[in-house]
Design a protein around this motif. Structure first.
Motif, PDB file in Angstrom:
ATOM      1  N   ALA A   2       0.844  -1.193   0.000  1.00  0.00           N
ATOM      2  CA  ALA A   2       0.000   0.000   0.000  1.00  0.00           C
ATOM      3  C   ALA A   2       0.878   1.242   0.000  1.00  0.00           C
ATOM      4  CB  ALA A   2      -0.906  -0.007   1.234  1.00  0.00           C
ATOM      5  N   ARG A   4       2.043   4.986   0.389  1.00  0.00           N
ATOM      6  CA  ARG A   4       1.693   6.030   1.334  1.00  0.00           C
ATOM      7  C   ARG A   4       2.218   7.392   0.933  1.00  0.00           C
ATOM      8  NH1 ARG A   4       0.638   3.947   6.691  1.00  0.00           N
ATOM      9  NH2 ARG A   4       1.401   5.941   7.511  1.00  0.00           N
ATOM     10  N   THR A  31      -0.571   7.765  -6.034  1.00  0.00           N
ATOM     11  CA  THR A  31      -1.566   6.985  -6.778  1.00  0.00           C
ATOM     12  C   THR A  31      -1.833   7.550  -8.167  1.00  0.00           C
ATOM     13  OG1 THR A  31      -3.452   8.258  -5.910  1.00  0.00           O
ATOM     14  CG2 THR A  31      -2.682   6.374  -4.602  1.00  0.00           C
ATOM     15  N   ALA A 126       5.963   2.874   1.408  1.00  0.00           N
ATOM     16  CA  ALA A 126       4.832   1.946   1.350  1.00  0.00           C
ATOM     17  C   ALA A 126       4.794   1.110   2.616  1.00  0.00           C
ATOM     18  CB  ALA A 126       4.933   1.039   0.127  1.00  0.00           C
ATOM     19  N   GLN A 127       3.626   0.556   2.881  1.00  0.00           N
ATOM     20  CA  GLN A 127       3.482  -0.420   3.957  1.00  0.00           C
ATOM     21  C   GLN A 127       4.168  -1.708   3.506  1.00  0.00           C
ATOM     22  OE1 GLN A 127       1.308   0.140   6.828  1.00  0.00           O
ATOM     23  NE2 GLN A 127       2.222  -1.713   7.701  1.00  0.00           N
TER      24      GLN A 127
END
Length: 295
Positions: A2, A4, A31, A126-127
């Protein structure tokens, strides 16, 4: 993963001595599109990168990752990264990482846009994926011929075997082939029968009380996590060595691991279908150390 955070970087000259590089950073939405269609990183994989693990907001092994970024840049004839600028970019990206748990910062330096401005650079946050199963239950690997003998790096340095480039199509193909063979990952071996590395990790073997990894003589990427673990092992009284390891020695190991910045220490449970002993207690101690703050 994901996403961020994303930060475009206007690369500064390596000798730029300013103290604050914040004006060279532009935050962008991770994104949405941010690169030109002429970008050579996406057209040709013509660039380098580093993936940095983040634990509870702390970016791990920043110094070694910056050292390796500079090494890759030199091998690929890219401009020397300004170390302080990239360090500040990492600090900015780490501030957007999860305050608890694990994250990933990726640094990218590309040759730029074809017939246009060069180079291009950016950092993302990112995660991290959940790697707990690989760390505790272990992984199965198969050996795959990399197609080069052990003398190839000296004979053909333009193959860039010691650089961390964006050209990862072969690495990803190797992992897919490993899964077709019923394994989780692969270990590359040279065509003349020596252990090299995994597609995204270093290989560490234990023989008795000795911990051994293949010599980083240009044919493999020198892993930052492996270097850190060897420092830890030395500090705790263990013997470590860099050696040329024949492929035939792999199944004789008393324990084996793949080490990387994000997955950390994943014990091997089998190599080419042959079971390998797993030292769960030692593996847990490795990962406890690798999850501790390290600069």
């Amino acid at each position: 993963m994901a996403w961020r955070f994303a930060l475009m970087i206007d690369p500064a000259a390596s000798d730029d001595s300013r103290e604050d590089f914040s004006e060279t950073f532009t935050v962008v939405d991770p994104t949405t599109p941010a690169l030109s269609v002429g970008e050579l990183s996406t057209q040709r994989g013509d660039g380098i990168f580093e993936s940095i693990g983040v634990v509870d907001g702390h970016a791990q092994e920043v110094g070694p990752h910056l050292d390796r970024l500079a090494h890759s840049a030199a091998l690929c004839d890219l401009p020397v990264p300004n170390r302080e600028q990239w360090r500040q970019a990492i600090v900015r990206a780490a501030a957007e990482s999860p305050a608890e748990g694990e994250g990933v910062i990726k640094l990218i330096l590309s040759r730029g846009v074809e017939h246009g401005p060069a180079p291009t650079a950016w950092a993302t946050t990112a995660q991290a994926p959940d790697n707990s199963a690989a760390r505790t239950r272990g992984i199965r690997v198969v050996t795959l011929d990399r197609g080069y003998d052990s003398d190839a790096p000296a004979r053909a340095p333009w193959l860039l075997l010691g650089a961390k480039t964006l050209s990862y199509a072969v690495n990803m193909a190797a992992i897919r082939e490993a899964k077709r063979r019923g394994a989780d990952d692969a270990i590359f071996v040279s065509s003349d029968g020596f252990v090299l590395e995994a597609p995204t990790a270093s290989v560490v073997l234990r023989f008795g009380d000795r911990f051994v990894t293949p010599e980083p003589a240009g044919a493999i990427l020198h892993g930052t996590t492996q270097i850190s673990l060897f420092d830890h092992l030395r500090d705790t009284g263990h013997e470590v060595a860099y050696e040329q390891i024949p492929t035939a020695e792999l199944p004789k190991a008393d324990a084996a691991w793949l080490l990387s910045s994000i997955r950390l220490a994943a014990p091997l449970t089998s190599i080419d279908g042959a079971a390998i002993p797993v030292d769960a207690e030692l593996t847990a101690s490795f990962n406890d150390y690798l999850l501790s703050p390290r600069d």
